[in-house]
Scaffold this motif. Sequence first.
Motif, PDB file in Angstrom:
ATOM      1  N   TYR A 167      22.361  69.699 -31.753  1.00  0.00           N
ATOM      2  CA  TYR A 167      21.813  69.999 -30.439  1.00  0.00           C
ATOM      3  C   TYR A 167      22.217  69.046 -29.258  1.00  0.00           C
ATOM      4  O   TYR A 167      22.246  69.521 -28.336  1.00  0.00           O
ATOM      5  N   CYS A 168      21.819  67.959 -29.815  1.00  0.00           N
ATOM      6  CA  CYS A 168      22.119  66.773 -28.863  1.00  0.00           C
ATOM      7  C   CYS A 168      23.554  66.698 -28.408  1.00  0.00           C
ATOM      8  O   CYS A 168      23.673  66.452 -27.185  1.00  0.00           O
ATOM      9  N   LEU A 169      24.484  66.578 -29.393  1.00  0.00           N
ATOM     10  CA  LEU A 169      25.751  66.634 -29.031  1.00  0.00           C
ATOM     11  C   LEU A 169      26.167  67.631 -28.187  1.00  0.00           C
ATOM     12  O   LEU A 169      27.342  67.800 -27.503  1.00  0.00           O
ATOM     13  N   SER A 170      25.798  69.062 -28.439  1.00  0.00           N
ATOM     14  CA  SER A 170      26.105  70.249 -27.620  1.00  0.00           C
ATOM     15  C   SER A 170      25.418  70.326 -26.523  1.00  0.00           C
ATOM     16  O   SER A 170      26.040  70.735 -25.456  1.00  0.00           O
ATOM     17  N   ARG A 171      24.361  69.941 -26.281  1.00  0.00           N
ATOM     18  CA  ARG A 171      23.407  69.980 -24.626  1.00  0.00           C
ATOM     19  C   ARG A 171      23.539  68.717 -24.081  1.00  0.00           C
ATOM     20  O   ARG A 171      23.331  68.757 -22.703  1.00  0.00           O
ATOM     21  N   LEU A 172      23.423  67.502 -24.498  1.00  0.00           N
ATOM     22  CA  LEU A 172      23.265  66.402 -23.648  1.00  0.00           C
ATOM     23  C   LEU A 172      24.593  65.534 -23.487  1.00  0.00           C
ATOM     24  O   LEU A 172      25.475  65.766 -24.339  1.00  0.00           O
ATOM     25  N   ARG A 173      24.604  65.071 -22.400  1.00  0.00           N
ATOM     26  CA  ARG A 173      25.793  64.354 -22.076  1.00  0.00           C
ATOM     27  C   ARG A 173      25.361  62.693 -21.772  1.00  0.00           C
ATOM     28  O   ARG A 173      24.477  62.418 -21.045  1.00  0.00           O
ATOM     29  N   PHE A 174      25.999  61.770 -22.571  1.00  0.00           N
ATOM     30  CA  PHE A 174      25.518  60.450 -22.654  1.00  0.00           C
ATOM     31  C   PHE A 174      26.572  59.547 -23.063  1.00  0.00           C
ATOM     32  O   PHE A 174      27.764  59.906 -23.611  1.00  0.00           O
ATOM     33  N   LYS A 175      26.602  58.359 -22.752  1.00  0.00           N
ATOM     34  CA  LYS A 175      27.652  57.361 -22.982  1.00  0.00           C
ATOM     35  C   LYS A 175      27.757  57.320 -24.685  1.00  0.00           C
ATOM     36  O   LYS A 175      27.121  57.386 -25.346  1.00  0.00           O
ATOM     37  N   LEU A 176      29.175  57.180 -24.774  1.00  0.00           N
ATOM     38  CA  LEU A 176      29.614  57.057 -26.435  1.00  0.00           C
ATOM     39  C   LEU A 176      29.321  58.374 -27.170  1.00  0.00           C
ATOM     40  O   LEU A 176      29.661  58.331 -28.349  1.00  0.00           O
ATOM     41  N   ARG A 177      29.308  59.344 -26.532  1.00  0.00           N
ATOM     42  CA  ARG A 177      29.059  60.835 -27.089  1.00  0.00           C
ATOM     43  C   ARG A 177      30.338  61.072 -27.818  1.00  0.00           C
ATOM     44  O   ARG A 177      30.220  61.419 -28.987  1.00  0.00           O
ATOM     45  N   LYS A 178      31.442  61.163 -27.181  1.00  0.00           N
ATOM     46  CA  LYS A 178      32.740  61.478 -27.543  1.00  0.00           C
ATOM     47  C   LYS A 178      33.212  60.548 -28.561  1.00  0.00           C
ATOM     48  O   LYS A 178      33.823  60.793 -29.610  1.00  0.00           O
ATOM     49  N   PRO A 179      33.167  59.153 -28.449  1.00  0.00           N
ATOM     50  CA  PRO A 179      33.420  58.210 -29.292  1.00  0.00           C
ATOM     51  C   PRO A 179      32.778  58.586 -30.684  1.00  0.00           C
ATOM     52  O   PRO A 179      33.286  58.390 -31.758  1.00  0.00           O
ATOM     53  N   TYR A 180      31.457  58.788 -30.507  1.00  0.00           N
ATOM     54  CA  TYR A 180      30.513  58.821 -31.831  1.00  0.00           C
ATOM     55  C   TYR A 180      31.136  60.356 -32.590  1.00  0.00           C
ATOM     56  O   TYR A 180      31.304  60.220 -33.724  1.00  0.00           O
ATOM     57  N   MET A 181      31.660  61.283 -31.797  1.00  0.00           N
ATOM     58  CA  MET A 181      32.011  62.655 -32.561  1.00  0.00           C
ATOM     59  C   MET A 181      33.460  62.054 -33.135  1.00  0.00           C
ATOM     60  O   MET A 181      33.766  62.732 -34.352  1.00  0.00           O
ATOM     61  N   ASN A 182      34.115  61.361 -32.485  1.00  0.00           N
ATOM     62  CA  ASN A 182      35.621  60.910 -32.946  1.00  0.00           C
ATOM     63  C   ASN A 182      35.306  59.972 -34.487  1.00  0.00           C
ATOM     64  O   ASN A 182      36.022  60.468 -35.378  1.00  0.00           O
ATOM     65  N   MET A 183      34.487  59.209 -34.164  1.00  0.00           N
ATOM     66  CA  MET A 183      33.967  58.363 -35.542  1.00  0.00           C
ATOM     67  C   MET A 183      33.591  59.159 -36.707  1.00  0.00           C
ATOM     68  O   MET A 183      33.986  58.944 -37.787  1.00  0.00           O
ATOM     69  N   ALA A 184      32.736  60.071 -36.407  1.00  0.00           N
ATOM     70  CA  ALA A 184      32.200  61.258 -37.544  1.00  0.00           C
ATOM     71  C   ALA A 184      33.265  61.818 -38.051  1.00  0.00           C
ATOM     72  O   ALA A 184      33.239  62.005 -39.131  1.00  0.00           O
ATOM     73  N   MET A 185      34.323  62.457 -37.270  1.00  0.00           N
ATOM     74  CA  MET A 185      35.331  63.083 -37.763  1.00  0.00           C
ATOM     75  C   MET A 185      36.330  62.229 -38.548  1.00  0.00           C
ATOM     76  O   MET A 185      36.656  62.755 -39.603  1.00  0.00           O
ATOM     77  N   ILE A 186      36.400  61.107 -38.225  1.00  0.00           N
ATOM     78  CA  ILE A 186      37.115  59.983 -38.988  1.00  0.00           C
ATOM     79  C   ILE A 186      36.515  59.787 -40.423  1.00  0.00           C
ATOM     80  O   ILE A 186      37.040  59.877 -41.602  1.00  0.00           O
ATOM     81  N   LEU A 187      35.203  59.399 -40.432  1.00  0.00           N
ATOM     82  CA  LEU A 187      34.480  59.131 -41.454  1.00  0.00           C
ATOM     83  C   LEU A 187      34.516  60.495 -42.458  1.00  0.00           C
ATOM     84  O   LEU A 187      34.387  60.165 -43.772  1.00  0.00           O
ATOM     85  N   GLY A 188      34.353  61.387 -41.865  1.00  0.00           N
ATOM     86  CA  GLY A 188      34.200  62.606 -42.666  1.00  0.00           C
ATOM     87  C   GLY A 188      35.595  62.850 -43.462  1.00  0.00           C
ATOM     88  O   GLY A 188      35.738  63.758 -44.502  1.00  0.00           O
ATOM     89  N   LEU A 189      36.565  62.227 -43.204  1.00  0.00           N
ATOM     90  CA  LEU A 189      37.761  62.353 -44.050  1.00  0.00           C
ATOM     91  C   LEU A 189      37.724  61.592 -45.298  1.00  0.00           C
ATOM     92  O   LEU A 189      38.374  61.883 -46.175  1.00  0.00           O
ATOM     93  N   PHE A 190      36.804  60.835 -45.549  1.00  0.00           N
ATOM     94  CA  PHE A 190      36.527  59.780 -46.629  1.00  0.00           C
ATOM     95  C   PHE A 190      35.393  60.324 -47.403  1.00  0.00           C
ATOM     96  O   PHE A 190      34.599  60.757 -47.001  1.00  0.00           O
ATOM     97  N   PRO A 191      35.751  60.675 -48.692  1.00  0.00           N
ATOM     98  CA  PRO A 191      34.640  61.250 -49.666  1.00  0.00           C
ATOM     99  C   PRO A 191      33.548  60.126 -49.771  1.00  0.00           C
ATOM    100  O   PRO A 191      33.603  58.963 -49.941  1.00  0.00           O
TER     101      PRO A 191
END
Length: 291
Positions: free
Chosen positions: A104-128
């Motif tokens: 919900y926070c990432l969908s509705r709120l706009r804050f600093k480091l929002r996109k870097p966090y999503m990119n980081m989460a996407m990269i970490l999700g590649l590792f088991p």
Amino acid sequence: MAAQKKYHSAKRRKFINNTIVHIVLGVLACIWVFPILWVILTSFRAEQGSYVSTFFPKSYTIDNYIRLFTDTTILNFPKMFMNTLIIAIFSCIISAFYVLAVSYCLSRLRFKLRKPYMNMAMILGLFPGFMSMVAVYFILKAIGLTEGNLIRVALILCYSGGAGLGFQIAKGFFDTIPIAVDEAALLDGCTRWQIFSKITLPLSKPIIVYTVLTAFMSPWLDFIFARVICRANSDQFTVALGLWQMLDMEYIDSWYTCFAAGAVLISIPIAILFLIMQRFYVDGMSGAVKG
């Protein structure tokens, strides 16, 4: 006449294509159901041992199920079942809240480091996740969570601590809810928490069902983290560890059919949870936008 002939030709071609598709799907369904049927039949098999010459048991019995809950001299299945149920319930509640809140926070709120966090989460999700199990174990050991009943707490933390990184699907669903709903609620004096808990969540029942089911199944079926953290503490074993131990060379001849019975039993809570929550698989968006 030519048009009618063309119509019948197209209809025949469509019938043949549908027939082929249904035959292929039927074969795939049989392949998928075959192991499940074998496990169920084996759970009722009266003959002991892991190797038999026939697919169907020669005789049937329910003693395998009874033994799971009565013979606790070697493997305490009821204790393992309760350990797993407690861990799965608490992990499910915490993980579902984390995933929905982060989404919900990432969908509705706009804050600093929002996109870097999503990119980081996407990269970490590649590792088991089990790549970090050694480091996680020593951290838990350093704070004293690897002995006694605290092992349950350690497993709950392992299963729910990083749940927020799996926000992608829930965020995509929240993005489909019109922003006008939030704006109307803000104008009426609602806080962000009230919008999230009283407006967004009631409109998001399908994704809540999906999140709860996946959050419950992960700790219920996990073997790797449970094996690393429980180690030799047999009184804290989960169902997965118990079933694995039944296949040890020492127990396989006498516990193999009980292993099949246990495999059937562990599917029951997931089936019950799905049956209870499937009625919420409805889209609650109709009439939601305030005029």
